[in-house]
Motif scaffolding. Sequence first.
Motif, PDB file in Angstrom:
ATOM      1  N   LEU A 163      73.868  43.784  52.948  1.00 30.16           N
ATOM      2  CA  LEU A 163      73.417  42.996  54.092  1.00 30.16           C
ATOM      3  C   LEU A 163      72.462  41.879  53.713  1.00 30.16           C
ATOM      4  O   LEU A 163      72.082  41.089  54.579  1.00 30.16           O
ATOM      5  CB  LEU A 163      72.727  43.906  55.117  1.00 30.16           C
ATOM      6  N   PHE A 164      72.075  41.802  52.441  1.00 25.39           N
ATOM      7  CA  PHE A 164      71.106  40.765  52.073  1.00 25.39           C
ATOM      8  C   PHE A 164      71.696  39.390  52.397  1.00 25.39           C
ATOM      9  O   PHE A 164      72.852  39.099  52.062  1.00 25.39           O
ATOM     10  CB  PHE A 164      70.749  40.849  50.591  1.00 25.39           C
ATOM     11  N   PRO A 165      70.927  38.506  53.043  1.00 27.47           N
ATOM     12  CA  PRO A 165      71.485  37.244  53.558  1.00 27.47           C
ATOM     13  C   PRO A 165      72.168  36.369  52.519  1.00 27.47           C
ATOM     14  O   PRO A 165      73.059  35.590  52.855  1.00 27.47           O
ATOM     15  CB  PRO A 165      70.250  36.544  54.145  1.00 27.47           C
ATOM     16  N   ASN A 166      71.768  36.469  51.274  1.00 29.69           N
ATOM     17  CA  ASN A 166      72.347  35.597  50.246  1.00 29.69           C
ATOM     18  C   ASN A 166      73.785  35.946  49.907  1.00 29.69           C
ATOM     19  O   ASN A 166      74.589  35.073  49.545  1.00 29.69           O
ATOM     20  CB  ASN A 166      71.471  35.684  48.986  1.00 29.69           C
ATOM     21  N   MET A 169      62.401  30.144  37.054  1.00 29.48           N
ATOM     22  CA  MET A 169      63.233  28.958  36.853  1.00 29.48           C
ATOM     23  C   MET A 169      63.584  28.299  38.180  1.00 29.48           C
ATOM     24  O   MET A 169      63.618  27.074  38.275  1.00 29.48           O
ATOM     25  CB  MET A 169      64.487  29.331  36.067  1.00 29.48           C
ATOM     26  N   ASN A 170      63.827  29.100  39.206  1.00 30.32           N
ATOM     27  CA  ASN A 170      64.118  28.524  40.516  1.00 30.32           C
ATOM     28  C   ASN A 170      62.904  27.801  41.089  1.00 30.32           C
ATOM     29  O   ASN A 170      63.023  26.734  41.695  1.00 30.32           O
ATOM     30  CB  ASN A 170      64.593  29.608  41.471  1.00 30.32           C
ATOM     31  N   LEU A 171      61.735  28.383  40.925  1.00 26.38           N
ATOM     32  CA  LEU A 171      60.521  27.748  41.432  1.00 26.38           C
ATOM     33  C   LEU A 171      60.192  26.469  40.674  1.00 26.38           C
ATOM     34  O   LEU A 171      59.704  25.496  41.259  1.00 26.38           O
ATOM     35  CB  LEU A 171      59.350  28.723  41.348  1.00 26.38           C
ATOM     36  N   LEU A 172      60.442  26.442  39.382  1.00 26.72           N
ATOM     37  CA  LEU A 172      60.122  25.265  38.573  1.00 26.72           C
ATOM     38  C   LEU A 172      61.196  24.185  38.649  1.00 26.72           C
ATOM     39  O   LEU A 172      60.946  23.039  38.289  1.00 26.72           O
ATOM     40  CB  LEU A 172      59.915  25.674  37.116  1.00 26.72           C
ATOM     41  N   SER A 173      62.384  24.552  39.112  1.00 25.11           N
ATOM     42  CA  SER A 173      63.480  23.582  39.214  1.00 25.11           C
ATOM     43  C   SER A 173      63.171  22.533  40.269  1.00 25.11           C
ATOM     44  O   SER A 173      62.526  22.797  41.281  1.00 25.11           O
ATOM     45  CB  SER A 173      64.783  24.302  39.567  1.00 25.11           C
ATOM     46  N   GLU A 174      63.649  21.311  40.027  1.00 29.00           N
ATOM     47  CA  GLU A 174      63.528  20.257  41.031  1.00 29.00           C
ATOM     48  C   GLU A 174      64.827  20.067  41.816  1.00 29.00           C
ATOM     49  O   GLU A 174      64.909  19.195  42.680  1.00 29.00           O
ATOM     50  CB  GLU A 174      63.124  18.941  40.373  1.00 29.00           C
ATOM     51  N   TRP A 175      65.834  20.906  41.513  1.00 26.69           N
ATOM     52  CA  TRP A 175      67.094  20.807  42.245  1.00 26.69           C
ATOM     53  C   TRP A 175      66.868  21.288  43.679  1.00 26.69           C
ATOM     54  O   TRP A 175      66.263  22.347  43.900  1.00 26.69           O
ATOM     55  CB  TRP A 175      68.162  21.646  41.556  1.00 26.69           C
ATOM     56  N   PRO A 176      67.326  20.553  44.694  1.00 28.16           N
ATOM     57  CA  PRO A 176      66.972  20.859  46.090  1.00 28.16           C
ATOM     58  C   PRO A 176      67.336  22.260  46.553  1.00 28.16           C
ATOM     59  O   PRO A 176      66.596  22.860  47.338  1.00 28.16           O
ATOM     60  CB  PRO A 176      67.739  19.791  46.891  1.00 28.16           C
ATOM     61  N   THR A 177      68.476  22.806  46.115  1.00 24.90           N
ATOM     62  CA  THR A 177      68.916  24.113  46.625  1.00 24.90           C
ATOM     63  C   THR A 177      68.433  25.283  45.782  1.00 24.90           C
ATOM     64  O   THR A 177      68.783  26.433  46.077  1.00 24.90           O
ATOM     65  CB  THR A 177      70.448  24.163  46.709  1.00 24.90           C
ATOM     66  N   ALA A 178      67.641  25.029  44.759  1.00 21.56           N
ATOM     67  CA  ALA A 178      67.223  26.114  43.866  1.00 21.56           C
ATOM     68  C   ALA A 178      66.383  27.165  44.575  1.00 21.56           C
ATOM     69  O   ALA A 178      66.309  28.312  44.124  1.00 21.56           O
ATOM     70  CB  ALA A 178      66.447  25.555  42.677  1.00 21.56           C
ATOM     71  N   VAL A 179      65.720  26.798  45.678  1.00 21.37           N
ATOM     72  CA  VAL A 179      64.880  27.761  46.400  1.00 21.37           C
ATOM     73  C   VAL A 179      65.438  28.082  47.781  1.00 21.37           C
ATOM     74  O   VAL A 179      64.738  28.646  48.618  1.00 21.37           O
ATOM     75  CB  VAL A 179      63.432  27.241  46.521  1.00 21.37           C
ATOM     76  N   GLU A 180      66.704  27.741  48.021  1.00 21.35           N
ATOM     77  CA  GLU A 180      67.310  28.055  49.311  1.00 21.35           C
ATOM     78  C   GLU A 180      67.871  29.472  49.296  1.00 21.35           C
ATOM     79  O   GLU A 180      68.453  29.917  48.300  1.00 21.35           O
ATOM     80  CB  GLU A 180      68.423  27.060  49.628  1.00 21.35           C
ATOM     81  N   LEU A 181      67.720  30.173  50.410  1.00 21.02           N
ATOM     82  CA  LEU A 181      68.116  31.574  50.483  1.00 21.02           C
ATOM     83  C   LEU A 181      69.613  31.766  50.285  1.00 21.02           C
ATOM     84  O   LEU A 181      70.057  32.781  49.747  1.00 21.02           O
ATOM     85  CB  LEU A 181      67.686  32.160  51.835  1.00 21.02           C
ATOM     86  N   LEU A 227      70.365  37.185  61.363  1.00 17.44           N
ATOM     87  CA  LEU A 227      69.808  35.839  61.487  1.00 17.44           C
ATOM     88  C   LEU A 227      70.457  34.854  60.512  1.00 17.44           C
ATOM     89  O   LEU A 227      70.735  33.719  60.881  1.00 17.44           O
ATOM     90  CB  LEU A 227      68.296  35.874  61.235  1.00 17.44           C
ATOM     91  N   ALA A 228      70.688  35.275  59.281  1.00 12.43           N
ATOM     92  CA  ALA A 228      71.098  34.313  58.250  1.00 12.43           C
ATOM     93  C   ALA A 228      72.069  34.898  57.246  1.00 12.43           C
ATOM     94  O   ALA A 228      72.087  34.481  56.089  1.00 12.43           O
ATOM     95  CB  ALA A 228      69.856  33.797  57.519  1.00 12.43           C
ATOM     96  N   ALA A 268      76.782  37.093  61.978  1.00 10.10           N
ATOM     97  CA  ALA A 268      75.478  36.458  61.806  1.00 10.10           C
ATOM     98  C   ALA A 268      75.373  35.198  62.660  1.00 10.10           C
ATOM     99  O   ALA A 268      76.362  34.511  62.917  1.00 10.10           O
ATOM    100  CB  ALA A 268      75.246  36.116  60.337  1.00 10.10           C
ATOM    101  N   ARG A 269      74.146  34.908  63.072  1.00  4.18           N
ATOM    102  CA  ARG A 269      73.916  33.755  63.934  1.00  4.18           C
ATOM    103  C   ARG A 269      74.224  32.447  63.219  1.00  4.18           C
ATOM    104  O   ARG A 269      74.598  31.452  63.857  1.00  4.18           O
ATOM    105  CB  ARG A 269      72.458  33.750  64.409  1.00  4.18           C
ATOM    106  N   ASP A 270      74.069  32.401  61.896  1.00  2.00           N
ATOM    107  CA  ASP A 270      74.260  31.147  61.170  1.00  2.00           C
ATOM    108  C   ASP A 270      75.698  30.939  60.702  1.00  2.00           C
ATOM    109  O   ASP A 270      75.968  29.981  59.977  1.00  2.00           O
ATOM    110  CB  ASP A 270      73.314  31.098  59.963  1.00  2.00           C
ATOM    111  N   PHE A 271      76.610  31.802  61.102  1.00  2.00           N
ATOM    112  CA  PHE A 271      77.988  31.673  60.610  1.00  2.00           C
ATOM    113  C   PHE A 271      78.649  30.439  61.195  1.00  2.00           C
ATOM    114  O   PHE A 271      78.605  30.185  62.402  1.00  2.00           O
ATOM    115  CB  PHE A 271      78.801  32.909  60.980  1.00  2.00           C
TER     116      PHE A 271
END
Length: 597
Positions: free
Chosen positions: A125-128, A292-304, A350-351, A357-360
């Motif tokens: 069930l984890f949103p990712n 690595m995700n936190l240090l990345s500058e790629w926009p989606t690196a920290v998206e759920l 939620l996601a 899911a609501r975001d589907f």
Amino acid sequence: MSRPARLGILAGAAAMAVLLAVLGWLRWATFHNETFDLAFYGRMSWGFVHAELWEPIVGAHALGLHVSPVLLPLGLVGWLVDGTIPVLIVSQALALAATAWPLARMGQRSLGDAGALAGAAAWLLFPNLAHVGSYEFHPGTLAVLPMAWMLEALDRGSARGLLLGALGVLLCREDLALVTMLAGLVGWRLVPGLRAAGRGLAIGSFAYALLFVLVLHPLLGPAHGSMQLHFGKWGDGGAEVLSTILTSPGLVAEHLSDPRRLAYLPKLLFPLAVLPLLRPRWLAIASPVLAMNLLSEWPTAVELDSHYQTTALPMLVAGAIDGAGVVARGLRPQVVALGLVGCAAGAHLLAGGTPIARDFDARPFAPDARSAAAAAALAAIPEDVPVQAPYGLMPHLVERQLLGPPPPPDRDYDVVVLDVWHRARYAHDEDLLRTAEEPEVRTWLARADYGLVAAEPPFLVLVRGAEPRGAPVSRYLTGEADPSDGRRLAACLALLEARVDASGLVLDFVACGACPRDIALRIGAADEPRPRRVDLLFDGVLSPELLRRGDRVRSTHALTPAERARIERLGLRIGALRSSGARPEHADPVAIDVQVL
């Protein structure tokens, strides 16, 4: 584990496997892939089977990109069933779903049957999970299954299981060597029965990571690849990146203070009731991925919903299961398990990216006009020839030696497919002529060495050696006429006749010679001195540069009911312009009034 618990876990995992396989296949079959990842790994998998280790999409040796030996057996299966991409999609779905089982075994040891069900549910069930499993394909995503078995072996103290699980992880992606290294360190320092195996795993994994970073990637990797996209702000090459991060705390603090990065860890921990914080050993193993995700500058690196999070999830769920065991010392196991499942279920609703899911969003999995156009464009592409094509088409073209994204740059391939989506976005707007995309499209349509063989908006298929004025371009060429018979619109183009019918405004021209490739029309009612509506000639399919003196050509322009009424009532005014907004030549009229038949 009781039989009902086993059956419940297997049923949930099977349902998720089917759902992810179906959604992943539908996205591919309807041409809704939006990145090049599925094509990239599909071509790499096909290449391994055919001894093609040069990866043409990014232009580098396969061993300098990501070392993923798991792609070889998957490629063999794809070759046997004549379907490389479906095999990748289904294998990813199976790996994600099957990961619930080793995590359930960990839950069983912590909380009994309730823990087994909670562990499986927290994972499934984890949103990712559904977002990644239904989107593209990544061999790193396959790694979650051996990774979970590695963690389960670490939990029960099995040296053999730890080493086999780690080997499975490394067969999927070389960059997960830091994860297996830390798993080895945990076993070495914290689990008495795993000291020898853990030490060997830690040292071997670290050596493997150094081999890739210091030898394989510098020698065989692309000049500009994912490392530059993610960590380019920190320096060129791994050594400089690491040095900058270690010696510039202010710069790192500023980078991490971004609100999206501040919310990163909470977004990952809340679906697990923040229980991983109670057992930090699992967070330590996940730390390379998280860092690595936190240090990345790629926009989606920290998206759920990004695949960048997926390889950290087995450790986070393992930490939640272990943490639930700590909480259960003061509460009933069933209550703790229910709380974990409740958090996971709430986050999923939620996601979660599934139909409940609501975001589907069902649109990426359903056929639409673009899907039909893509299928028609694909049918016009010859087999086994080099192709440059948009991302949505590339996964359908991987079983060939040379494949790449559309120009620029021009790779001198036999087939080029252009996506002219911008024409719909800027329809009737003068800005269309000055977009970044339109000049490139106009240049390709004007080439004498390529001919347009299919125009299926938004896709244009050009083939080397095809007749530039052949079908479908020829449908705009309606015959011959005397240039002196028309009214001058530009030095190269004269208007013969204008009429309004069911298709819209129909304009017949005669060419006085080749026109500039960027010429377009102004169209409006007679009360507009300088009409604001701007349209491409000939649907933007026939390049004006291909016109010859004496060509009679037709251009049709759809009208709204309001535009039709104004033109019929007031008359028509049209003019010509170039991308600068000026007339083609100084002597050309800004616009002319035309009697409409």
